[in-house]
Structures are given as C-alpha cells and as structure tokens.
Design a protein around this motif. Structure first.
Motif, mmCIF file in Angstrom:
data_model
loop_
_atom_site.group_PDB
_atom_site.id
_atom_site.type_symbol
_atom_site.label_atom_id
_atom_site.label_comp_id
_atom_site.label_asym_id
_atom_site.label_seq_id
_atom_site.Cartn_x
_atom_site.Cartn_y
_atom_site.Cartn_z
ATOM 1 N N GLU A 100 0.928 -1.076 0.202
ATOM 2 C CA GLU A 100 -0.127 -0.103 0.066
ATOM 3 C C GLU A 100 0.926 1.279 -0.211
ATOM 4 N N LYS A 101 2.101 1.284 0.784
ATOM 5 C CA LYS A 101 3.044 2.359 0.931
ATOM 6 C C LYS A 101 3.563 2.539 -0.519
ATOM 7 N N LEU A 102 3.873 1.616 -1.085
ATOM 8 C CA LEU A 102 4.478 1.635 -2.600
ATOM 9 C C LEU A 102 3.659 2.126 -3.465
ATOM 10 N N LEU A 103 2.091 1.748 -3.288
ATOM 11 C CA LEU A 103 1.239 2.571 -4.338
ATOM 12 C C LEU A 103 0.891 3.836 -4.114
ATOM 13 N N LEU A 104 1.036 4.229 -2.645
ATOM 14 C CA LEU A 104 0.857 5.603 -2.471
ATOM 15 C C LEU A 104 1.866 6.534 -2.895
ATOM 16 N N VAL A 105 2.966 6.015 -2.772
ATOM 17 C CA VAL A 105 4.381 6.747 -3.396
ATOM 18 C C VAL A 105 4.379 7.041 -4.869
ATOM 19 N N GLU A 162 3.148 10.710 -9.183
ATOM 20 C CA GLU A 162 2.512 11.095 -10.629
ATOM 21 C C GLU A 162 1.722 12.297 -10.292
ATOM 22 N N MET A 163 1.411 12.402 -9.381
ATOM 23 C CA MET A 163 0.608 14.040 -8.953
ATOM 24 C C MET A 163 1.754 15.036 -8.861
ATOM 25 N N LEU A 164 2.870 14.679 -8.409
ATOM 26 C CA LEU A 164 4.008 15.879 -8.572
ATOM 27 C C LEU A 164 4.454 16.168 -10.168
ATOM 28 N N LYS A 165 4.359 15.043 -10.793
ATOM 29 C CA LYS A 165 4.703 15.025 -12.131
ATOM 30 C C LYS A 165 3.673 15.881 -12.943
#
Length: 115
Positions: free
Chosen positions: A80-85, A90-93
């Motif tokens: 789950e942490k990997l997914l959130l990262v 993607e959001m920052l991009k």
C-alpha cells in the motif's frame, strides 16, 4: 472474494496460488490458517472458525480486521505504501506540467503587454 480482471500470467499465477491454498482438504480441519504464510517467527493469516454454524462464521467475519493487510493476498507488507508513493510521484509530475504551462502563459502575456 477476489474481483478484478486477470490480464497477465503473473496475476493468473497469483490467483491460482490463492485458490490452491484455500481450496484444500486441510481447510476442513480445525485451526486451518486461511493465509498460511510464515514470516520469521510469526504466522501471517487467520484461522478459520472452529464452529460450523452460521453464527460462528458471522462472528468470525465481524472480527476480521477492517483493512486487510496486503500479505493476506500474497503482496508485500509495504504494498500500500508503494502504491501511495507511486500516486504521489504521478501527482507531482502532473503538478510540474501544470506549473510549466502556467509559466509559459505568463511569459506569453508579458510579451503581449510589451508589444
């Protein structure tokens, strides 16, 4: 139940592994660990209820954790942490793209005012 589209061989192998673990003759024995994983000194998973009545299974279901750990379906504990990262990256991009477009718009507006 697992729901979703199986679109590659790795997903199919994972699903088959889950089915093979759960649908065995041992599942009828008391204390059968539904997940059946051992990590270090700890066993990951949950034992099926000892009783066979609807009440036993209803109580068992209500006592399940509200959020199942990813290890229950064979994923790493930090899945789950990997997914959130990945989502944050993607959001920052996307934010960088928006900021670049806004900067370009400001330059165009500044040039238009100068003319």
């Amino acid at each position: 139940m697992y729901g979703g589209k199986i679109d590659d061989a790795e997903d199919m192998a994972q699903l088959q592994s889950l089915v093979d673990k759960a649908l065995t003759a041992e599942a009828f024995e008391e204390g059968f660990n539904l997940i059946g994983e051992v990590a270090g000194d700890a066993t990951i998973g949950i034992a099926l209820p000892a009783g066979t009545t609807k009440k036993d299974f209803t109580q068992w279901v209500t006592e399940l954790p509200e959020r199942e750990p990813p290890t229950y379906i064979g994923l790493p504990a930090n899945a789950e942490k990997l997914l959130l990262v990945a989502e944050a990256e993607e959001m920052l991009k996307n934010l960088r793209t928006v900021m670049n477009v806004l900067d370009e718009g400001e330059h165009i507006m500044a040039e238009a005012v100068e003319v």
